[in-house]
Design an enzyme around this catalytic site. Structure first.
Site, PDB file in Angstrom:
ATOM      1  N   ASP A 415      23.233  28.556  49.378  1.00 21.47           N
ATOM      2  CA  ASP A 415      22.278  27.671  48.708  1.00 21.47           C
ATOM      3  C   ASP A 415      20.853  28.015  49.143  1.00 21.47           C
ATOM      4  O   ASP A 415      20.626  28.667  50.168  1.00 21.47           O
ATOM      5  CB  ASP A 415      22.604  26.229  49.066  1.00 21.47           C
ATOM      6  CG  ASP A 415      22.148  25.233  48.008  1.00 21.47           C
ATOM      7  OD1 ASP A 415      21.454  25.641  47.066  1.00 21.47           O
ATOM      8  OD2 ASP A 415      22.488  24.044  48.134  1.00 21.47           O
ATOM      9  N   GLU A 418      14.671  29.717  47.807  1.00 14.91           N
ATOM     10  CA  GLU A 418      13.543  29.765  46.857  1.00 14.91           C
ATOM     11  C   GLU A 418      12.228  29.307  47.487  1.00 14.91           C
ATOM     12  O   GLU A 418      11.170  29.837  47.150  1.00 14.91           O
ATOM     13  CB  GLU A 418      13.834  28.869  45.643  1.00 14.91           C
ATOM     14  CG  GLU A 418      15.137  29.147  44.931  1.00 14.91           C
ATOM     15  CD  GLU A 418      16.260  28.253  45.442  1.00 14.91           C
ATOM     16  OE1 GLU A 418      17.371  28.362  44.900  1.00 14.91           O
ATOM     17  OE2 GLU A 418      16.022  27.457  46.385  1.00 14.91           O
ATOM     18  N   ASP A 481      20.771  22.533  40.064  1.00 14.61           N
ATOM     19  CA  ASP A 481      20.859  21.073  39.960  1.00 14.61           C
ATOM     20  C   ASP A 481      20.546  20.595  38.545  1.00 14.61           C
ATOM     21  O   ASP A 481      19.389  20.572  38.116  1.00 14.61           O
ATOM     22  CB  ASP A 481      19.895  20.417  40.944  1.00 14.61           C
ATOM     23  CG  ASP A 481      20.217  20.774  42.387  1.00 14.61           C
ATOM     24  OD1 ASP A 481      21.331  21.266  42.637  1.00 14.61           O
ATOM     25  OD2 ASP A 481      19.357  20.565  43.257  1.00 14.61           O
TER      26      ASP A 481
END
Length: 774
Positions: A415, A418, A481
């Site tokens: 995960d 970024e 998401d």
């Protein structure tokens, strides 16, 4: 980034020096260099105080031409740079005459005109596909001294632009401003987790901007007949890639930037997650796993999200002992139920993590310019960042992953990656602006390589959110998401199709949506879409995603589509091999398979799953769906209904159905096991041959779980006779004809039984003919 004010004016605060004339040329080896002046040079006097842009043309592979624009060549390149696979250039031909200079690479050529009007034209054979005109190439200076390099490439009438990463905005990018800058922005904005500076058009060529830093695209926006791209600095490089069709472009682009690895077969099954902020322990996990088993729903991977580690300590790679007192035993007990295990990780180190002090002392964390460890409180208190430019830091991080793999973990959800700062210093001196997008490549590579080391080639898979160019080599990726509604379901599909057009072969999404809890009807519609995606995961934020939490019909829908996907694995795994060999995504935008049909060029609510199956997810509670079938005969995989294409259709489906059609002249391999994704695909496989036309042929390959060919069958139709030839591993299989009429007899090394052609085991080669009833 916009530099002009309408068609005539320059924006205030910018000065633009564009190429107006090819002043001179030079050839060195297989590189053609043009020196473009930014003002006319009619004589010697005009060479004083002149400005030149050096334009280098080169070719790393046939049908690919690179263009590098340089203003000042003395700027140090601190890296990082995309890893590219380049040939020696023996395929390049350079010619020059009094009117022009030409470079040829395969069937692609670039022509640079001599004389007073700067002109660069790219040709496929004799057809011009794009080019750069007067003042399109430019060096630009902003008030304050910031420099930019810019290029503008032509767009033709009816030319559409696709790609640029996993973008959730409109599928066709014409009219959009796209900044290649990874951000954690969810699926409902113009931001993207996976920014790829590569686009392709319906004219069958692609453009790859070889810059890991921020690339700003104006796609038919600043100038409606141009794609403009620009970067900060004194140089810019891009490649023109000729297909000549979209699939050919992806093959050549991924030859250059890397092919996707083939994921292990087990990853194609159903993944179930604990979800994000939910409470869970081993008892809760077992209630989910056993609940799926009791309801006859095949489950193949269980994923532990963030809170397998203690809160405020992420990432420390340490099970929360209060919740999981016997983690190794728990994993072993889950594996005895036939499950693979995935756990969540990220590259961030909280100050409370047991890794923080060790990483700080050894220099494994990214630093500020003054030498302090870079930290902030977003996500975790005092969070730091692993410096993956430091080989020792990579090995340190990998060591903790190996411990988890030895404990029983099979995969990692990588995960984040970024939110990478630019006011920092890296161990190897990399440019922090270039590292912002590139960081994810180093992160995912370290994790993926640990899995390869532990489990072997084609047995490794991550579940990654962020990516850049080359990230396709480390599958699988998921869409991030999304909200729990039909709009987010549709935007997720747009993002996945867009990402696939950047060479990413395998993609997933959170079935039912991540944020909030979907109404039961949204969840059930999303299940059909999710289980007809390359990879399938049930995951949410604050609520569980077990189907019985919605209603009993959701249990039936989950069971039906999971079993369907398992039975489709011989077909899907061959599709996966195609992705790994050719860079063609498993989930394909319609224009990839039907590039000659203008009706498909804007379609983003349906897709091809492999080369033969058309899927149109249902985005409504009532089950209404409108979709387009290209020309030809199409057969519904589930109902057997045959319809003629070349038209739009509007229908209503219940929760156990959706438009799922097989195109004509296609084989679809259906496996003998509908309970798991990893089994012997060739043993007892049923080959469905659909609407084979007169004089046409169809071929099918059934693979082993290692990707090797185990069964190959070729069918050719002549009148009412269909001849089959092939080779196999000596395992029994059958062939059923669809939308072709009844079989009257079978001659040769096969027999007719219960309306299907039966081929007995033990045959390595075979040849037989089926005669159809008149």
């Amino acid at each position: 980034m916009k530099f002009t004010d309408g068609n005539w004016m320059i924006r205030e605060g910018f000065s633009v020096a564009g190429a107006v004339q090819a002043y001179d040329f030079a050839v060195k080896g297989k590189t053609l260099t043009a020196y473009a002046s930014t003002a006319p040079i009619p004589g010697r006097g005009a060479t004083i105080n002149a400005q030149l842009i050096t334009v280098q043309f080169h070719s790393p592979a046939p049908d690919v031409i690179g263009v590098k624009l340089i203003h000042y060549a003395g700027v140090r390149d601190l890296g990082p740079a995309f890893e590219l696979n380049k040939s020696d250039g023996d395929h390049v031909v350079i010619e020059e005459n009094e009117n022009e200079a030409t470079m040829r690479s395969g069937n692609l050529s670039v022509v640079i005109r001599k004389g007073p009007q700067w002109s660069v034209d790219f040709y496929r054979g004799s057809e011009r596909i794009t080019g750069s005109g007067f003042k399109s190439i430019a060096h630009i200076v902003e008030e304050g001294g910031q420099a930019y390099m810019r290029e503008e490439l032509d767009l033709g009438v009816g030319e559409w632009v696709y790609g640029l990463g996993e973008r959730f905005t409109s599928f066709v990018k014409n009219g959009q401003v796209v900044d290649i800058w990874n951000k954690d922005g969810g699926t409902s904005s113009e931001q993207a987790y996976k920014n790829i500076p590569f686009y392709l058009t319906n004219k069958g060529y692609g453009v790859f901007v070889n810059q890991p830093d921020l690339v700003s695209f104006e796609v038919a926006s600043e100038k409606v007949k141009k794609v403009q791209f620009s970067v900060q600095g004194e140089s810019l490089e891009y490649f023109i890639i000729d297909g000549p069709d979209p699939k050919g472009v992806l093959d050549k682009y991924t030859n250059l930037t890397g092919k996707p690895a083939l994921p292990p077969a087990w990853t194609f099954g159903l993944w179930l997650s604990t979800s994000f902020t939910t409470k869970y322990d081993e008892e809760t996990v077992n209630s989910f796993v056993d609940g799926m088993l009791e309801r006859d729903i095949p489950l193949h991977v269980f994923h532990f999200d963030c809170f397998w580690m203690k809160g405020l300590n992420w990432t420390d790679f340490q099970w929360d002992e209060e919740v999981f007192p016997d983690p190794q035993g728990m994993l072993q007990r889950l594996k005895e139920k036939g499950l693979k295990i995935c756990v969540w990780i990220n590259p961030y180190i909280a100050q409370r993590s047991r890794l923080f002090e060790e990483g700080r002392e050894k220099g494994y964390l990214v630093k500020k310019p003054n030498g302090d460890v870079w930290q902030w409180n977003m996500w975790q208190p005092g969070m730091a960042l692993v410096d993956f430019t430091n080989p020792e830091a990579c090995e340190w991080y990998a060591g903790y992953l190996r411990e988890l793999a030895d404990m029983g973990v099979d995969s990692f959800k990588t995960d984040f990656g970024e939110r990478i700062p630019t006011d920092v210093v890296y161990y190897d001196g990399s440019d922090p602006h270039k590292m912002h997008n590139y960081y994810t490549q180093l992160y995912n590579k370290v994790v993926f390589n640990v899995l390869v080391e532990k489990f072997g080639k084609n047995q490794a898979a991550v579940f990654a959110r962020s990516a850049t160019v080359g990230g396709q080599q480390f599958p699988v990726h998921w869409g991030g998401d999304c909200y729990a509604d039909y709009e987010s379901m549709a935007e997720s599909l747009r993002g996945g199709l867009s990402l696939g057009l950047g060479g990413f072969g395998f993609w997933s999404h959170d079935i039912g949506g991540f944020e909030a809890t979907a109404p039961a009807h949204v969840f059930k519609r999303w299940l059909a879409f999710g289980l007809l995606s390359s990879h399938s995961r049930l995951h949410g934020s604050s609520s569980y995603r077990v189907p019985w939490a919605y209603d009993e019909e959701a249990v039936d829908v989950t069971r039906f589509f999971t079993q369907l996907k398992c039975s489709l694995m011989p077909y899907l795994f061959h599709t996966a091999v195609q992705a790994s060999e050719k860079g063609i995504p498993s989930m394909r935008a319609m224009f990839l398979e039907f590039p000659g049909d203008p009706a498909v060029e804007m379609l983003d609510r349906q897709y091809m799953l492999g080369d033969s199956l058309l899927v149109a997810p249902v985005f409504s509670e009532q089950g209404e769906v409108t979709y387009y079938l290209p020309h030809g005969r199409w057969t519904h995989l589930l109902t057997g209904e045959t319809v003629e294409g070349g038209t739009w259709r509007k229908e209503t489906y219940d929760f156990l159905g959706l438009p799922l059609f097989v195109r004509e002249n296609a084989f679809v391999a259906i496996g003998a096991d509908n309970t798991r994704p990893d089994y012997d695909y060739a043993d007892g496989v049923k080959l469905g041959l659909y609407a084979l036309e007169e004089g046409k042929e169809a071929e099918v390959t059934v693979r082993s779980m290692e990707g090797a060919s185990e069964l190959e069958v070729r069918a050719v139709r002549s009148g009412n006779r269909v001849t089959f030839t092939g080779t196999g591993a000596g395992k029994p299989f059958s062939i059923q004809l669809h939308s072709m009429g009844e079989i009257e007899s079978v001659d040769g090394s096969a027999a007719l039984a219960e309306g299907a052609i039966q081929v007995a085991g033990g045959q390595q080669t075979f040849s037989f003919t089926a005669t159809l009833k008149a």
